[in-house]
Design an enzyme around this catalytic site. Structure first.
Site, mmCIF file in Angstrom:
data_model
loop_
_atom_site.group_PDB
_atom_site.id
_atom_site.type_symbol
_atom_site.label_atom_id
_atom_site.label_comp_id
_atom_site.label_asym_id
_atom_site.label_seq_id
_atom_site.Cartn_x
_atom_site.Cartn_y
_atom_site.Cartn_z
ATOM 1 N N GLN A 102 -5.751 -29.226 12.829
ATOM 2 C CA GLN A 102 -5.176 -28.107 13.707
ATOM 3 C C GLN A 102 -4.562 -28.783 14.646
ATOM 4 O OE1 GLN A 102 -7.493 -25.491 16.593
ATOM 5 N NE2 GLN A 102 -6.314 -23.808 15.234
ATOM 6 N N TYR A 172 -2.704 -20.242 23.552
ATOM 7 C CA TYR A 172 -2.169 -21.855 23.645
ATOM 8 C C TYR A 172 -0.754 -21.912 23.889
ATOM 9 C CZ TYR A 172 -6.948 -23.522 22.740
ATOM 10 O OH TYR A 172 -8.108 -23.733 22.572
ATOM 11 N N ARG A 348 -17.740 -18.895 11.724
ATOM 12 C CA ARG A 348 -19.305 -19.022 12.158
ATOM 13 C C ARG A 348 -20.180 -19.054 10.876
ATOM 14 N NH1 ARG A 348 -18.553 -14.222 16.247
ATOM 15 N NH2 ARG A 348 -16.788 -13.971 14.723
HETATM 16 C C1 LIG Z 1 -17.675 -22.472 18.356
HETATM 17 C C2 LIG Z 1 -16.339 -22.124 17.945
HETATM 18 C C3 LIG Z 1 -15.419 -22.991 18.304
HETATM 19 C C4 LIG Z 1 -14.091 -22.373 18.007
HETATM 20 N N1 LIG Z 1 -12.977 -23.523 18.031
HETATM 21 C C5 LIG Z 1 -11.701 -22.979 17.854
HETATM 22 C C6 LIG Z 1 -10.652 -23.999 17.939
HETATM 23 O O1 LIG Z 1 -10.763 -25.195 18.163
HETATM 24 N N2 LIG Z 1 -9.504 -23.568 17.541
HETATM 25 C C7 LIG Z 1 -9.266 -22.319 17.064
HETATM 26 O O2 LIG Z 1 -8.116 -21.960 16.604
HETATM 27 N N3 LIG Z 1 -10.186 -21.229 16.846
HETATM 28 C C8 LIG Z 1 -11.441 -21.749 17.291
HETATM 29 N N4 LIG Z 1 -12.566 -20.906 17.115
HETATM 30 C C9 LIG Z 1 -12.415 -19.707 16.376
HETATM 31 C C10 LIG Z 1 -12.255 -19.516 15.033
HETATM 32 O O3 LIG Z 1 -11.438 -20.508 14.229
HETATM 33 C C11 LIG Z 1 -12.444 -18.122 14.281
HETATM 34 O O4 LIG Z 1 -11.000 -17.761 14.675
HETATM 35 C C12 LIG Z 1 -13.441 -17.112 14.874
HETATM 36 O O5 LIG Z 1 -14.703 -17.707 14.876
HETATM 37 C C13 LIG Z 1 -13.221 -15.904 14.072
HETATM 38 O O6 LIG Z 1 -13.811 -16.297 12.672
HETATM 39 P P1 LIG Z 1 -15.476 -16.111 12.092
HETATM 40 O O7 LIG Z 1 -15.732 -14.658 12.396
HETATM 41 O O8 LIG Z 1 -15.278 -16.483 10.741
HETATM 42 O O9 LIG Z 1 -16.130 -16.971 13.168
HETATM 43 C C14 LIG Z 1 -13.824 -21.354 17.426
HETATM 44 C C15 LIG Z 1 -15.098 -20.380 17.016
HETATM 45 C C16 LIG Z 1 -16.189 -20.955 17.242
HETATM 46 C C17 LIG Z 1 -17.410 -20.161 16.792
HETATM 47 S S1 SF4 Z 2 -25.840 -16.955 14.143
HETATM 48 FE FE1 SF4 Z 2 -25.130 -16.836 16.386
HETATM 49 S S2 SF4 Z 2 -25.301 -19.153 16.855
HETATM 50 FE FE2 SF4 Z 2 -25.350 -19.331 14.715
HETATM 51 S S3 SF4 Z 2 -23.053 -19.353 13.839
HETATM 52 FE FE3 SF4 Z 2 -23.653 -17.035 14.024
HETATM 53 S S4 SF4 Z 2 -22.910 -16.556 16.064
HETATM 54 FE FE4 SF4 Z 2 -23.087 -18.746 15.857
#
Ligand SMILES: Cc1cc2nc3c(=O)[nH]c(=O)nc-3n(C[C@H](O)[C@H](O)[C@H](O)COP(=O)(O)O)c2cc1C
Ligand code: SF4
Length: 399
Positions: A102, A172, A348
């Protein structure tokens, strides 16, 4: 393989690539790059995801320049990083997966004090994450940013990456150019939709020209900023169509929200304010106490929470779309594919269990274990991890 779930684990094309299945690891800042160093922990973070069955793992937030870092512990995709990143891509390839980088410039989200260098914005404004005033960029500065993207893109190819994900989301730098509340320019990069999207589109063209057809180019794109007067679908959808017509990307990954103004929009679920305050220097912690509830409004978590907006894009665009946001279950992935999305990305769910894709494939699970407590978010400062997984590792008998 069960006949009811054929498509998920069939190889599929993404630009010049063949992915072994339809599941991509979304970028989650890994927090193990002290002063930008590429550590064994960073390599292992992605090797583990690759071992777990994911088709393509995304190395989160590689800055195109020192000024574009989120803070000083962000890696810069410069010449010096190539050897370390080659170790990472080799490790991912050895596990049968592919690697994406990325790339971006954090713009208003770059911590200027930590970075020790000024950032850029479309228009001058105060930025809390930027730690002060961020000045509107001159045309000459923007030309240099384009060159930075070109250099980073070439370096990524040399480092063995299979794909580049250009960050056009979360306010960003490139995302902020498209947002009417952040871009007040009156030159060729501000005003109409064409003009506000001209700079991000110029960057996508430059990146594609730099890498040719050797690797896939993906845009992580904001459907909505989730803030009043910000970018919304009435504008983002026509911009997405322009990007599609430009023909420089192989797929679009749809997201939303603003790390500047609405930090929970792309997470949903609980706000880990106490943990955030504890992870910050005292003065920032106090600021969070007052501004936190405004900066992090609560949204209830829903499985596949971006689907209603993403469907509008699926209906209007022909290019492959990666559905992202709250995907935790196999049936969500199956429904997404049935609904015309080519891939899904998971963040996540894979932090909670990097092996969940293999478990889906082997019919050992049909749902991930993430509970959307978001307590992994503040761990980005000390090595990104799921706190539940960590607790289980440390005291398996007690949990
Ligand atoms: C700990 C953490 C760090 C993240 N860092 C970035 C990042 O550096 N760049 C980005 O575009 N999205 C970042 N995200 C967002 C994820 O790419 C994603 O859009 C978001 O977590 C929703 O997807 P999920 O529901 O599958 O977690 C981050 C998410 C988490 C939980
Ligand atoms: S359980 Fe909570 S800490 Fe673990 S990945 Fe999911 S949101 Fe993050």
């Amino acid at each position: 393989m069960s006949p009811s779930r054929p498509a998920v684990f069939e190889p599929a094309r993404l630009g010049p690539l063949t992915l072994r299945n339809r599941i991509i690891k979304a970028a989650t800042f890994e927090g193990v790059m002290p002063h930008g160093a590429i550590t064994d922990e960073l390599v292992e973070f992605h090797a583990e995801v690759a071992r777990g069955g994911t088709a393509l793992t995304t190395v989160a937030y590689c800055s195109v320049s020192p000024a574009g870092r989120v803070h000083r512990d962000t890696l810069v995709l410069d010449r010096e990083s190539i050897a370390g990143l080659r170790r990472l891509t080799d490790a991912v390839h050895a596990e049968g997966a592919l690697a994406s980088a990325q790339i971006g410039h954090a713009g208003l989200v770059a911590n200027q004090i930590s970075n020790g260098v000024r950032s850029l914005a479309p228009s001058t404004r105060i930025s809390p994450p930027g730690m002060g005033l961020v000045r509107g960029a001159t045309l000459g500065q923007l030309d240099r940013v384009v060159e930075d993207y070109e250099h980073a893109a070439r370096n990524a190819v040399e480092a063995g990456f299979d794909a580049l994900e250009v960050h056009l989301g979360h306010n960003y730098l490139l995302s902020s150019f498209m947002s009417p509340n952040l871009n007040k320019r009156t030159d060729r990069y501000g005003g109409s939709l064409e003009k506000r999207s001209a700079f991000p589109r110029r960057v996508l063209e430059a990146v594609r020209t730099a890498v040719g057809d050797k690797i896939a180019v993906i845009a992580k794109f904001n459907m909505t900023d989730g803030v009043p007067q910000g970018l919304w679908i009435d504008e983002s959808l026509p911009i997405a169509k322009m990007i599609e017509a430009d023909g420089h990307i192989d797929a679009m990954e749809l997201t939303g929200g603003s790390s500047l103004l609405n930090g929970m929009y792309f997470f949903r679920g609980e706000v880990p304010l106490r943990e955030f305050m504890a992870s910050q220097p005292k003065v920032v912690g106090w600021g969070l106490k007052f501004y936190g509830p405004k900066l992090f409004p609560t949204y209830p978590f829903e499985e596949g929470f971006f689907l209603p907006e993403a469907r509008q894009f699926r209906a209007e665009l022909k290019l492959p779309i990666i559905l992202l946001g709250g995907i935790n279950r196999l049936d969500t992935i199956e429904h997404a594919l049935e609904g015309g999305f080519e891939f899904v990305a998971m963040g996540r769910a894979l932090l909670r269990d990097p092996d969940v894709v293999n478990k889906f494939r082997d019919e050992k699970a049909d749902e991930g274990l993430c509970i959307h407590c978001n307590k992994c978010m503040p761990t980005i400062y000390t090595g990104t991890r799921c706190v539940i997984r960590e607790a289980l590792r440390e005291t398996p008998q007690a949990v």
